[in-house]
Write a protein that holds these residues in place. Structure first.
Motif, PDB file in Angstrom:
ATOM      1  N   ALA A   1       0.842  -1.195   0.000  1.00  0.00           N
ATOM      2  CA  ALA A   1       0.000   0.000   0.000  1.00  0.00           C
ATOM      3  C   ALA A   1       0.881   1.250   0.000  1.00  0.00           C
ATOM      4  CB  ALA A   1      -0.913   0.006   1.218  1.00  0.00           C
TER       5      ALA A   1
ATOM      6  N   ASN B   1       0.648   5.406   0.714  1.00  0.00           N
ATOM      7  CA  ASN B   1      -0.149   6.521   1.210  1.00  0.00           C
ATOM      8  C   ASN B   1       0.114   7.726   0.334  1.00  0.00           C
ATOM      9  OD1 ASN B   1      -1.259   5.102   3.362  1.00  0.00           O
ATOM     10  ND2 ASN B   1       0.477   5.577   4.682  1.00  0.00           N
TER      11      ASN B   1
ATOM     12  N   GLU C   1      -9.039   7.805   2.544  1.00  0.00           N
ATOM     13  CA  GLU C   1      -8.831   7.704   3.992  1.00  0.00           C
ATOM     14  C   GLU C   1      -9.314   8.942   4.734  1.00  0.00           C
ATOM     15  OE1 GLU C   1      -7.210   5.012   5.605  1.00  0.00           O
ATOM     16  OE2 GLU C   1      -7.292   3.947   3.702  1.00  0.00           O
TER      17      GLU C   1
ATOM     18  N   SER D   1      -5.182   5.722   0.051  1.00  0.00           N
ATOM     19  CA  SER D   1      -4.360   4.525   0.101  1.00  0.00           C
ATOM     20  C   SER D   1      -4.445   3.874  -1.274  1.00  0.00           C
ATOM     21  CB  SER D   1      -4.897   3.559   1.173  1.00  0.00           C
ATOM     22  OG  SER D   1      -4.129   2.386   1.185  1.00  0.00           O
TER      23      SER D   1
END
Length: 123
Positions: A77, A79, A105, A119
Protein backbone atom coordinates in the motif's frame (compact mmCIF):
# COMPACT_ATOMS: atom_id res chain seq x y z
CA UNK A 1 6.28 16.71 -20.40
CA UNK A 2 7.29 19.69 -18.26
CA UNK A 3 4.79 21.57 -16.16
CA UNK A 4 3.86 25.12 -17.06
CA UNK A 5 5.21 27.94 -14.90
CA UNK A 6 1.69 29.37 -14.68
CA UNK A 7 0.33 28.33 -11.29
CA UNK A 8 -3.34 28.06 -10.53
CA UNK A 9 -6.28 25.82 -9.91
CA UNK A 10 -5.01 23.18 -12.33
CA UNK A 11 -1.95 22.13 -10.33
CA UNK A 12 -2.10 19.28 -7.83
CA UNK A 13 0.61 18.40 -5.32
CA UNK A 14 1.05 14.69 -4.65
CA UNK A 15 3.04 13.48 -1.64
CA UNK A 16 3.75 9.77 -1.24
CA UNK A 17 4.84 8.09 1.99
CA UNK A 18 5.12 4.70 3.66
CA UNK A 19 6.45 3.11 0.48
CA UNK A 20 9.68 2.19 -1.25
CA UNK A 21 11.20 4.10 -4.10
CA UNK A 22 9.96 1.58 -6.71
CA UNK A 23 6.35 2.10 -5.58
CA UNK A 24 6.79 5.89 -5.57
CA UNK A 25 8.23 5.64 -9.07
CA UNK A 26 5.28 3.51 -10.24
CA UNK A 27 2.76 6.08 -8.99
CA UNK A 28 4.63 9.08 -10.42
CA UNK A 29 5.15 7.27 -13.74
CA UNK A 30 1.44 6.45 -14.00
CA UNK A 31 0.45 10.05 -13.25
CA UNK A 32 3.19 11.38 -15.53
CA UNK A 33 1.72 9.40 -18.42
CA UNK A 34 -1.55 11.30 -17.91
CA UNK A 35 -0.47 14.83 -16.94
CA UNK A 36 2.44 17.23 -17.21
CA UNK A 37 4.70 17.15 -14.16
CA UNK A 38 7.52 19.03 -12.50
CA UNK A 39 9.60 15.84 -12.87
CA UNK A 40 11.68 15.07 -15.94
CA UNK A 41 10.77 11.74 -17.61
CA UNK A 42 14.12 10.26 -16.55
CA UNK A 43 13.89 11.56 -12.97
CA UNK A 44 13.12 8.71 -10.56
CA UNK A 45 12.64 8.77 -6.78
CA UNK A 46 15.63 7.64 -4.79
CA UNK A 47 16.33 7.23 -1.10
CA UNK A 48 18.98 9.05 0.85
CA UNK A 49 21.09 7.43 3.55
CA UNK A 50 19.72 7.55 7.07
CA UNK A 51 16.83 6.30 9.13
CA UNK A 52 14.46 9.22 8.63
CA UNK A 53 11.03 8.77 6.99
CA UNK A 54 10.94 9.50 3.27
CA UNK A 55 8.20 11.49 1.54
CA UNK A 56 8.28 11.91 -2.23
CA UNK A 57 6.54 14.90 -3.77
CA UNK A 58 5.61 16.02 -7.25
CA UNK A 59 3.30 18.58 -8.84
CA UNK A 60 1.00 17.69 -11.74
CA UNK A 61 -0.83 20.06 -14.08
CA UNK A 62 -4.22 18.51 -14.88
CA UNK A 63 -5.29 21.23 -17.35
CA UNK A 64 -4.51 18.87 -20.24
CA UNK A 65 -4.46 15.11 -20.36
CA UNK A 66 -1.42 13.83 -22.25
CA UNK A 67 -2.33 10.14 -22.05
CA UNK A 68 -4.08 7.48 -20.04
CA UNK A 69 -2.38 6.02 -16.97
CA UNK A 70 -1.76 2.29 -17.23
CA UNK A 71 -2.24 0.03 -14.22
CA UNK A 72 1.04 -0.49 -12.35
CA UNK A 73 2.16 -3.06 -9.81
CA UNK A 74 2.85 -1.88 -6.27
CA UNK A 75 4.72 -3.96 -3.72
CA UNK A 76 2.42 -2.74 -0.94
CA UNK A 77 0.00 0.00 0.00
CA UNK A 78 1.13 3.55 -0.78
CA UNK A 79 -0.15 6.52 1.21
CA UNK A 80 -0.84 9.52 -1.01
CA UNK A 81 -1.75 13.03 0.06
CA UNK A 82 -3.24 14.96 -2.82
CA UNK A 83 -3.83 18.71 -2.60
CA UNK A 84 -5.04 21.37 -5.02
CA UNK A 85 -8.09 22.98 -6.55
CA UNK A 86 -11.30 21.02 -6.06
CA UNK A 87 -11.84 20.06 -9.71
CA UNK A 88 -8.12 19.44 -10.27
CA UNK A 89 -7.95 17.00 -7.35
CA UNK A 90 -11.02 15.15 -8.70
CA UNK A 91 -9.36 14.80 -12.12
CA UNK A 92 -6.14 13.46 -10.60
CA UNK A 93 -8.08 11.04 -8.38
CA UNK A 94 -9.90 9.73 -11.46
CA UNK A 95 -6.54 9.07 -13.12
CA UNK A 96 -5.29 7.24 -10.02
CA UNK A 97 -8.43 5.07 -10.04
CA UNK A 98 -7.65 3.97 -13.62
CA UNK A 99 -4.19 2.79 -12.55
CA UNK A 100 -4.68 1.58 -8.97
CA UNK A 101 -7.23 0.49 -6.40
CA UNK A 102 -7.86 3.68 -4.43
CA UNK A 103 -9.33 3.96 -0.96
CA UNK A 104 -10.14 7.40 0.42
CA UNK A 105 -8.83 7.70 3.99
CA UNK A 106 -9.75 11.33 4.70
CA UNK A 107 -10.78 14.62 3.13
CA UNK A 108 -10.33 18.27 4.04
CA UNK A 109 -12.24 20.59 1.75
CA UNK A 110 -12.33 24.37 1.60
CA UNK A 111 -14.00 26.86 -0.68
CA UNK A 112 -11.44 26.49 -3.44
CA UNK A 113 -9.10 23.69 -2.39
CA UNK A 114 -9.33 20.04 -1.51
CA UNK A 115 -6.88 17.79 0.32
CA UNK A 116 -7.40 14.04 0.22
CA UNK A 117 -5.53 11.21 1.95
CA UNK A 118 -5.60 8.07 -0.19
CA UNK A 119 -4.36 4.52 0.10
CA UNK A 120 -3.21 3.10 -3.24
CA UNK A 121 -2.86 -0.60 -4.05
CA UNK A 122 -2.29 -2.65 -7.20
CA UNK A 123 -5.46 -3.52 -9.13
Amino acid sequence: MAISTDTGATQVTVQLSDCGESDADAVFTALGSAFASDRAPDQHPHTTPGTHPTVWSSVFDVSQTVGDPAPAELQGAVNAEVQGGIQAVHLLEDALRRAFTVEEEGVVAGDQEREVQLSLRSR
